[in-house]
Design a protein around this motif. Structure first.
Motif, PDB file in Angstrom:
ATOM      1  N   GLU A  25      -3.663   6.686   7.644  1.00 13.73           N
ATOM      2  CA  GLU A  25      -4.263   5.378   7.372  1.00 13.73           C
ATOM      3  C   GLU A  25      -5.161   5.420   6.144  1.00 13.73           C
ATOM      4  O   GLU A  25      -5.177   4.483   5.336  1.00 13.73           O
ATOM      5  CB  GLU A  25      -5.052   4.894   8.599  1.00 13.73           C
ATOM      6  N   ARG A  28      -2.955   5.467   3.065  1.00 12.40           N
ATOM      7  CA  ARG A  28      -2.255   4.191   2.828  1.00 12.40           C
ATOM      8  C   ARG A  28      -3.124   3.191   2.070  1.00 12.40           C
ATOM      9  O   ARG A  28      -2.617   2.208   1.537  1.00 12.40           O
ATOM     10  CB  ARG A  28      -1.800   3.587   4.153  1.00 12.40           C
ATOM     11  N   GLU A  29      -4.422   3.447   2.027  1.00 21.17           N
ATOM     12  CA  GLU A  29      -5.318   2.579   1.260  1.00 21.17           C
ATOM     13  C   GLU A  29      -5.212   2.844  -0.244  1.00 21.17           C
ATOM     14  O   GLU A  29      -5.698   2.050  -1.046  1.00 21.17           O
ATOM     15  CB  GLU A  29      -6.763   2.798   1.715  1.00 21.17           C
TER      16      GLU A  29
END
Length: 326
Positions: A25, A28-29
């Motif tokens: 996560e 993914r930024e």
């Protein structure tokens, strides 16, 4: 990302793989990392590229025999129509061309496909056209251990067989830099041995003490170091308390530096096969991070390797940007 102080013991409410999911996560930024996939000529390695691309972790460039890659994709049902392919004649050619993409500035990371590790690393360390730096190349396992709050970095269990003290300085610094790229709030490095006392009878205890003194003198930066420490008093606060070891690292280490490859390999595999841990791997010390994924790795572990590489690549971009005047 990692908490300031890991809580030891079993956590039934903490699902397995949550550390990897947090890493993915976080990655993914970021913008997808341009990644040269060396010889993705089986379903497993091609799946890693496709899924890493779908999640936005990497922007793959497939380097291998084009017809063979397209045939594998068709049989597996993978859509690779949007992924560029650099055609090659064979696996050695794939490795050389993947490394060349890095030297040309067209890739910020490398991923091993269905070829031998020696082929990839041979191209990486080649005297002409290679991508070595002044730093010693080393490997880090990023372990997702059930019941342990945060990712645990173990080094070096795959590249350096019996590193010298000078080589261990780079191995430690590579691991510290990785921990910062992974956004550890505090990097706590345990230099492991069989015991926590320094004795000439066990050379790794002397090297551990030397590494800690080198950190005090600024030869190793960015972390708290302690050693020698046995494994129990490195990661278990109660074991450290019983032994009377008082330091911010003892009982709370999030980076474990092993004496040699044999010890590291046995430690990592013990965690995998006896504690149900997963082991994402990355090679550091070259111009870009290198993912040495295995066909035996789960898809999540391979994606975690992509995430770690993406975080390292982003940290390097930030470092290079801050180094440019104005």
């Amino acid at each position: 990302m990692p908490e300031d102080r890991p809580q030891q013991g079993q956590h039934p409410e903490r699902p397995r793989h949550d550390k990897y999911e947090r890493l993915i996560e976080a990655a993914r930024e970021l913008q997808p990392t341009r990644t040269a996939i060396a010889h993705p000529c089986d379903e497993v390695s091609l799946q890693s590229a496709v899924e890493g691309s779908r999640l936005g972790l990497i922007a793959p460039v497939l380097v291998g025999p084009a017809a063979r890659i397209q045939d594998i994709a068709a049989k597996a049902g993978f859509d690779i129509s949007g992924l560029p392919i650099v055609d090659s004649a064979h696996s050695h050619d794939s490795a050389a061309k993947a490394v060349q993409l890095v030297t040309l500035g067209r890739a910020e990371a490398l991923m091993k496909g269905s070829l031998h590790t020696d082929e990839v690393m041979g191209a990486v360390v080649a005297r002409e056209g290679g991508i070595r730096t002044a730093r010693r190349i080393s490997h880090c396992f990023v372990m997702d251990v059930p019941g342990h709050a945060d990712p645990l970095i173990i080094t070096d269990a795959a590249v350096n067989i019996a590193p010298t003290l000078d080589e261990k300085v780079d191995i430690v610094q590579n691991a510290i830099d990785l921990a910062h790229a992974m956004r550890f709030q505090e990097v706590r490095v345990a230099i492991l041995s069989a015991m926590e006392t320094v004795t000439a009878k066990v050379p790794s205890t002397i090297e551990a003490a030397a590494l800690c003194k080198m950190a005090e003198r600024g030869q190793i930066t960015g972390a708290l170091l302690d050693g020698p420490l046995a494994l129990d008093n490195a990661i278990n606060p109660e074991a450290a308390r019983i032994k009377g070891i008082v330091s911010p690292v003892a009982g709370h280490a999030n980076v474990l530096v092993v004496p040699d490859l044999e010890a590291g390999n046995m430690l990592a595999k013990s965690l995998s096969f006896l504690a149900g841990a997963d082991a994402a791997g990355i090679v550091l010390g070259a111009r870009v991070p290198i993912m040495l994924t295995s066909r035996a790795d789960s898809l999540l572990t391979r994606l975690a390797s992509c995430a770690v590489a993406a975080l390292v690549a982003e940290a390097r971009r930030a470092s290079m940007s801050s180094a440019i005047p104005g």
